[in-house]
Design an enzyme around this catalytic site. Structure first.
Site, PDB file in Angstrom:
ATOM      1  CB  CYS A  74      34.422  41.929  38.345  1.00  0.00           C
ATOM      2  SG  CYS A  74      34.811  43.593  38.332  1.00  0.00           S
ATOM      3  CB  CYS A 199      31.185  47.962  33.809  1.00  0.00           C
ATOM      4  SG  CYS A 199      30.360  46.409  33.970  1.00  0.00           S
TER       5      CYS A 199
END
Length: 261
Positions: A74, A199
């Site tokens: 991530c 993101c």
């Protein structure tokens, strides 16, 4: 078990962070993580991270998706855990840490709220129709879009993420629109199973895919606007491999507290 937690956000992508250098938190199960990340019955977040000791590195990043499953890399989470490590006194302005996709280097500003995170090199970009498919630490589908501000990202992203090609392993779905200053991106994230405000691996994938789409090479800087703010991606592309990829943006402490697990 009673533990302290810290809530961080990077361009609206929010995470629960726990200092687990003492190894107090062990064997987090899927249900516990999902409950902690729940926005009505828990703290609320797009994911949960443990900062742990790792020989040869400043720390190790262990990441869980909001659905409770241990996740892939991530990017915004990586930037937030760097800010967290600075807050804890584990690092000062630079770091080398280990994540699920390998080694990452990062630099954080003196104020502690701007993080430049080096991502993995990328050599392969595939096509699925007009869309681009690549892995920037997590798998991504990148599709050009018009009128992105009003696009039904949830339903269209859900349909792509769950089609026969991607349903088993899942994929993050990014829609991108060219703007005067760069690109506007909206993302449906697997593991969260919804649209998120940002993101990191997704905007990185978009920047690389657009460089390939536009036949750009050399040293490239790509500003990206997301629902939660602004991010920047810079990298080198020689026509075959993307290298020296850096994801840059804010990472801020929102609040801290204690919770029973």
């Amino acid at each position: 078990m009673h533990i302290s937690f810290y809530k961080y956000q990077g361009a609206g992508n929010d995470f629960i962070l726990i200092d687990n250098r003492a190894g107090t938190v062990k064997g987090l199960d899927k249900q516990s993580v999902a409950k902690i990340c729940d926005r009505r019955f828990g703290i609320g977040g797009d994911g949960l991270m443990l900062l742990e000791n790792e020989p040869g590195f400043d720390f190790k990043m262990v990441y869980y998706n909001a659905d409770g499953n241990e996740g892939s890399m991530c990017g915004n989470g990586g930037r937030c855990i760097v800010a967290f490590a600075k807050h804890l006194g584990v690092i000062t302005d630079t770091t080398k840490f280990l994540a699920t996709d390998g080694v990452h280097h990062a630099k954080i500003s003196e104020t502690g709220n701007w993080v430049s995170l080096q991502m993995i090199d990328v050599a392969t970009i595939n096509k699925d129709g007009d869309a681009y498919v690549l892995n920037t630490g997590s798998p991504h589908y990148v599709a050009l879009a018009n009128n992105l501000e009003v696009k039904d990202v949830y339903n269209e992203g859900y349909a792509i993420r769950n089609n026969p090609t991607y349903k088993q392993d899942g994929i993050n779905v990014n829609f991108v629109e060219k703007t005067d200053g760069g690109y506007f991106v909206r993302t449906f994230e697997r593991g969260v199973e919804n649209e998120t405000y940002a993101c990191g691996t997704g905007v990185t994938a978009v920047a690389l895919a657009m460089a390939k789409h536009n036949h750009q090479t050399g040293a490239i800087t790509t500003p990206v606007k997301v629902l939660g703010g602004d991010l920047n991606i810079r990298f080198d592309y020689d026509g075959s491999t993307f290298s020296n990829i850096f994801l840059e943006g804010p990472a801020e402490l929102v609040f801290e507290g204690e919770i029973d697990i």
